[in-house]
Scaffold this motif. Structure first.
Motif, PDB file in Angstrom:
ATOM      1  N   MET A   1      59.816  46.493  53.527  1.00  0.00           N
ATOM      2  CA  MET A   1      60.295  48.041  52.840  1.00  0.00           C
ATOM      3  C   MET A   1      59.686  48.897  53.667  1.00  0.00           C
ATOM      4  SD  MET A   1      58.598  49.316  49.123  1.00  0.00           S
ATOM      5  CE  MET A   1      59.925  48.418  48.414  1.00  0.00           C
ATOM      6  N   SER A   2      60.506  49.940  53.856  1.00  0.00           N
ATOM      7  CA  SER A   2      60.187  51.479  54.856  1.00  0.00           C
ATOM      8  C   SER A   2      58.745  51.795  54.495  1.00  0.00           C
ATOM      9  CB  SER A   2      61.317  52.227  54.409  1.00  0.00           C
ATOM     10  OG  SER A   2      61.107  53.300  54.853  1.00  0.00           O
ATOM     11  N   LYS A   3      58.100  52.274  55.663  1.00  0.00           N
ATOM     12  CA  LYS A   3      56.920  52.967  55.406  1.00  0.00           C
ATOM     13  C   LYS A   3      56.824  54.179  54.701  1.00  0.00           C
ATOM     14  CE  LYS A   3      54.361  50.927  58.839  1.00  0.00           C
ATOM     15  NZ  LYS A   3      53.385  49.664  58.320  1.00  0.00           N
ATOM     16  N   ASN A   4      58.211  54.926  54.649  1.00  0.00           N
ATOM     17  CA  ASN A   4      58.313  56.141  53.618  1.00  0.00           C
ATOM     18  C   ASN A   4      58.008  55.825  52.241  1.00  0.00           C
ATOM     19  OD1 ASN A   4      58.882  57.581  55.980  1.00  0.00           O
ATOM     20  ND2 ASN A   4      61.173  57.086  55.896  1.00  0.00           N
ATOM     21  N   PHE A   5      58.188  54.515  51.761  1.00  0.00           N
ATOM     22  CA  PHE A   5      57.874  54.371  50.306  1.00  0.00           C
ATOM     23  C   PHE A   5      56.322  54.567  50.021  1.00  0.00           C
ATOM     24  CE2 PHE A   5      55.832  51.330  47.330  1.00  0.00           C
ATOM     25  CZ  PHE A   5      56.892  51.562  46.284  1.00  0.00           C
ATOM     26  N   TYR A   6      55.720  54.533  51.065  1.00  0.00           N
ATOM     27  CA  TYR A   6      53.976  54.933  50.564  1.00  0.00           C
ATOM     28  C   TYR A   6      53.757  56.195  50.679  1.00  0.00           C
ATOM     29  CZ  TYR A   6      53.353  49.844  51.181  1.00  0.00           C
ATOM     30  OH  TYR A   6      53.529  48.658  51.072  1.00  0.00           O
ATOM     31  N   GLN A   7      54.599  57.130  49.983  1.00  0.00           N
ATOM     32  CA  GLN A   7      54.310  58.454  49.758  1.00  0.00           C
ATOM     33  C   GLN A   7      53.344  58.620  48.804  1.00  0.00           C
ATOM     34  OE1 GLN A   7      57.831  60.732  49.584  1.00  0.00           O
ATOM     35  NE2 GLN A   7      58.715  59.866  51.406  1.00  0.00           N
ATOM     36  N   VAL A   8      52.384  59.583  49.016  1.00  0.00           N
ATOM     37  CA  VAL A   8      51.242  59.743  48.042  1.00  0.00           C
ATOM     38  C   VAL A   8      51.654  60.329  46.550  1.00  0.00           C
ATOM     39  CG1 VAL A   8      49.179  61.302  47.262  1.00  0.00           C
ATOM     40  CG2 VAL A   8      49.523  60.545  49.611  1.00  0.00           C
ATOM     41  N   SER A   9      52.760  60.861  46.425  1.00  0.00           N
ATOM     42  CA  SER A   9      53.482  61.120  45.159  1.00  0.00           C
ATOM     43  C   SER A   9      53.835  59.846  44.422  1.00  0.00           C
ATOM     44  CB  SER A   9      54.641  62.153  45.411  1.00  0.00           C
ATOM     45  OG  SER A   9      55.541  61.526  46.222  1.00  0.00           O
TER      46      SER A   9
ATOM     47  N   MET B   1      39.353  48.652  38.096  1.00  0.00           N
ATOM     48  CA  MET B   1      39.466  47.829  39.224  1.00  0.00           C
ATOM     49  C   MET B   1      38.838  48.433  40.440  1.00  0.00           C
ATOM     50  SD  MET B   1      43.439  46.390  39.464  1.00  0.00           S
ATOM     51  CE  MET B   1      44.415  46.700  38.262  1.00  0.00           C
ATOM     52  N   TYR B   2      38.434  47.392  41.278  1.00  0.00           N
ATOM     53  CA  TYR B   2      37.758  47.828  42.614  1.00  0.00           C
ATOM     54  C   TYR B   2      38.811  48.016  43.757  1.00  0.00           C
ATOM     55  CZ  TYR B   2      37.500  42.843  43.365  1.00  0.00           C
ATOM     56  OH  TYR B   2      37.500  41.327  43.414  1.00  0.00           O
ATOM     57  N   GLY B   3      38.572  48.314  44.845  1.00  0.00           N
ATOM     58  CA  GLY B   3      39.840  48.613  45.775  1.00  0.00           C
ATOM     59  C   GLY B   3      40.450  47.459  46.402  1.00  0.00           C
TER      60      GLY B   3
ATOM     61  N   SER C   1      54.109  43.079  42.980  1.00  0.00           N
ATOM     62  CA  SER C   1      55.675  43.649  43.499  1.00  0.00           C
ATOM     63  C   SER C   1      56.205  42.292  44.420  1.00  0.00           C
ATOM     64  CB  SER C   1      55.120  44.778  44.711  1.00  0.00           C
ATOM     65  OG  SER C   1      54.467  44.033  45.763  1.00  0.00           O
ATOM     66  N   GLN C   2      55.353  41.153  44.023  1.00  0.00           N
ATOM     67  CA  GLN C   2      55.936  40.123  44.810  1.00  0.00           C
ATOM     68  C   GLN C   2      55.739  40.104  46.132  1.00  0.00           C
ATOM     69  OE1 GLN C   2      59.673  39.387  42.819  1.00  0.00           O
ATOM     70  NE2 GLN C   2      58.984  38.493  41.031  1.00  0.00           N
ATOM     71  N   GLY C   3      54.935  40.705  46.795  1.00  0.00           N
ATOM     72  CA  GLY C   3      54.599  40.768  48.267  1.00  0.00           C
ATOM     73  C   GLY C   3      55.371  41.916  48.707  1.00  0.00           C
ATOM     74  N   VAL C   4      56.335  42.519  48.108  1.00  0.00           N
ATOM     75  CA  VAL C   4      56.935  43.696  48.714  1.00  0.00           C
ATOM     76  C   VAL C   4      56.066  44.803  49.126  1.00  0.00           C
ATOM     77  CG1 VAL C   4      58.897  45.379  48.661  1.00  0.00           C
ATOM     78  CG2 VAL C   4      58.937  42.921  47.662  1.00  0.00           C
ATOM     79  N   CYS C   5      55.015  45.093  48.167  1.00  0.00           N
ATOM     80  CA  CYS C   5      53.967  46.342  48.719  1.00  0.00           C
ATOM     81  C   CYS C   5      52.938  45.578  49.205  1.00  0.00           C
ATOM     82  CB  CYS C   5      54.049  46.944  47.284  1.00  0.00           C
ATOM     83  SG  CYS C   5      53.904  48.554  47.530  1.00  0.00           S
ATOM     84  N   ASP C   6      52.614  45.989  50.438  1.00  0.00           N
ATOM     85  CA  ASP C   6      51.384  45.130  51.008  1.00  0.00           C
ATOM     86  C   ASP C   6      50.476  46.384  51.452  1.00  0.00           C
ATOM     87  OD1 ASP C   6      49.531  43.470  52.314  1.00  0.00           O
ATOM     88  OD2 ASP C   6      50.400  43.411  54.297  1.00  0.00           O
ATOM     89  N   LEU C   7      49.730  46.796  50.513  1.00  0.00           N
ATOM     90  CA  LEU C   7      49.165  47.987  50.733  1.00  0.00           C
ATOM     91  C   LEU C   7      47.605  47.956  51.252  1.00  0.00           C
ATOM     92  CD1 LEU C   7      49.087  51.035  49.783  1.00  0.00           C
ATOM     93  CD2 LEU C   7      47.750  50.609  47.803  1.00  0.00           C
ATOM     94  N   LYS C   8      47.437  48.701  52.574  1.00  0.00           N
ATOM     95  CA  LYS C   8      46.010  48.691  53.258  1.00  0.00           C
ATOM     96  C   LYS C   8      45.060  49.442  52.830  1.00  0.00           C
ATOM     97  CE  LYS C   8      48.092  45.703  56.098  1.00  0.00           C
ATOM     98  NZ  LYS C   8      48.325  44.378  55.536  1.00  0.00           N
ATOM     99  N   ALA C   9      44.093  49.287  53.241  1.00  0.00           N
ATOM    100  CA  ALA C   9      42.992  49.889  52.606  1.00  0.00           C
ATOM    101  C   ALA C   9      42.927  51.406  53.138  1.00  0.00           C
ATOM    102  CB  ALA C   9      41.170  49.328  53.346  1.00  0.00           C
ATOM    103  N   GLY C  10      43.511  51.661  54.637  1.00  0.00           N
ATOM    104  CA  GLY C  10      43.437  52.987  55.041  1.00  0.00           C
ATOM    105  C   GLY C  10      44.438  53.769  54.500  1.00  0.00           C
TER     106      GLY C  10
ATOM    107  N   PRO D   1      42.183  56.843  50.864  1.00  0.00           N
ATOM    108  CA  PRO D   1      42.349  58.530  50.680  1.00  0.00           C
ATOM    109  C   PRO D   1      43.139  58.604  49.249  1.00  0.00           C
ATOM    110  CG  PRO D   1      43.118  57.358  52.656  1.00  0.00           C
ATOM    111  CD  PRO D   1      42.711  56.239  51.929  1.00  0.00           C
ATOM    112  N   VAL D   2      43.903  57.887  48.851  1.00  0.00           N
ATOM    113  CA  VAL D   2      44.574  58.179  47.495  1.00  0.00           C
ATOM    114  C   VAL D   2      43.544  58.179  46.357  1.00  0.00           C
ATOM    115  CG1 VAL D   2      46.429  57.152  45.880  1.00  0.00           C
ATOM    116  CG2 VAL D   2      46.853  57.332  48.164  1.00  0.00           C
ATOM    117  N   LEU D   3      42.571  57.090  46.441  1.00  0.00           N
ATOM    118  CA  LEU D   3      41.625  57.091  45.459  1.00  0.00           C
ATOM    119  C   LEU D   3      40.623  58.345  45.499  1.00  0.00           C
ATOM    120  CD1 LEU D   3      40.642  53.268  45.472  1.00  0.00           C
ATOM    121  CD2 LEU D   3      41.559  54.346  43.706  1.00  0.00           C
ATOM    122  N   ALA D   4      40.547  58.635  46.607  1.00  0.00           N
ATOM    123  CA  ALA D   4      39.606  59.899  46.912  1.00  0.00           C
ATOM    124  C   ALA D   4      40.176  61.132  46.343  1.00  0.00           C
ATOM    125  CB  ALA D   4      39.070  60.123  48.436  1.00  0.00           C
TER     126      ALA D   4
END
Length: 106
Positions: A1-9, A24-26, A37-46, A50-53
């Motif tokens: 999936m494109s990195k553009n998917f990870y927009q804060v909005s 939940m915890y992080g 997401s069946q592995g499609v969305c592999d979100l990283k802590a970095g 910032p979203v949680l903050a």
């Protein structure tokens, strides 16, 4: 999936949805998102923390600490009533956006 998917909005809506289901915890949020997401969305802590903050600053979620079985402290996040309202607004906006795009590309 494109990195553009990870927009804060979009990501804030997704995180609010997960926390609306349960506190939940992080790492748990990242794992749940990957599973749902069946592995499609592999979100990283970095990307997540910032979203949680930001959600915490906006008073949409509230962090709290809880002891684990190993007597370690883990930070959990809980959606607030204001966060529940924001989630409903974001879902409506997302649905409107999807309808508009579908009308334009069909």
């Amino acid at each position: 999936m494109s990195k553009n998917f990870y927009q804060v909005s979009y990501l804030d809506m997704i995180v609010l949805k997960l926390l609306n289901d349960r506190d939940m915890y992080g790492y748990e949020i990242m794992d749940e998102l990957s599973q749902r997401s069946q592995g499609v969305c592999d979100l990283k802590a970095g990307t997540l923390y910032p979203v949680l903050a930001l959600l915490t600053e906006q008073e949409l979620v509230v962090p709290y600490e809880k002891y684990t079985e190993n007597h370690r402290i883990r930070k959990y996040y809980k959606i607030t009533p204001k966060g529940t309202e924001a989630l409903a607004d974001r879902k409506r906006n997302w649905q409107d956006c999807c309808r508009m795009i579908n009308c334009l590309v069909e």
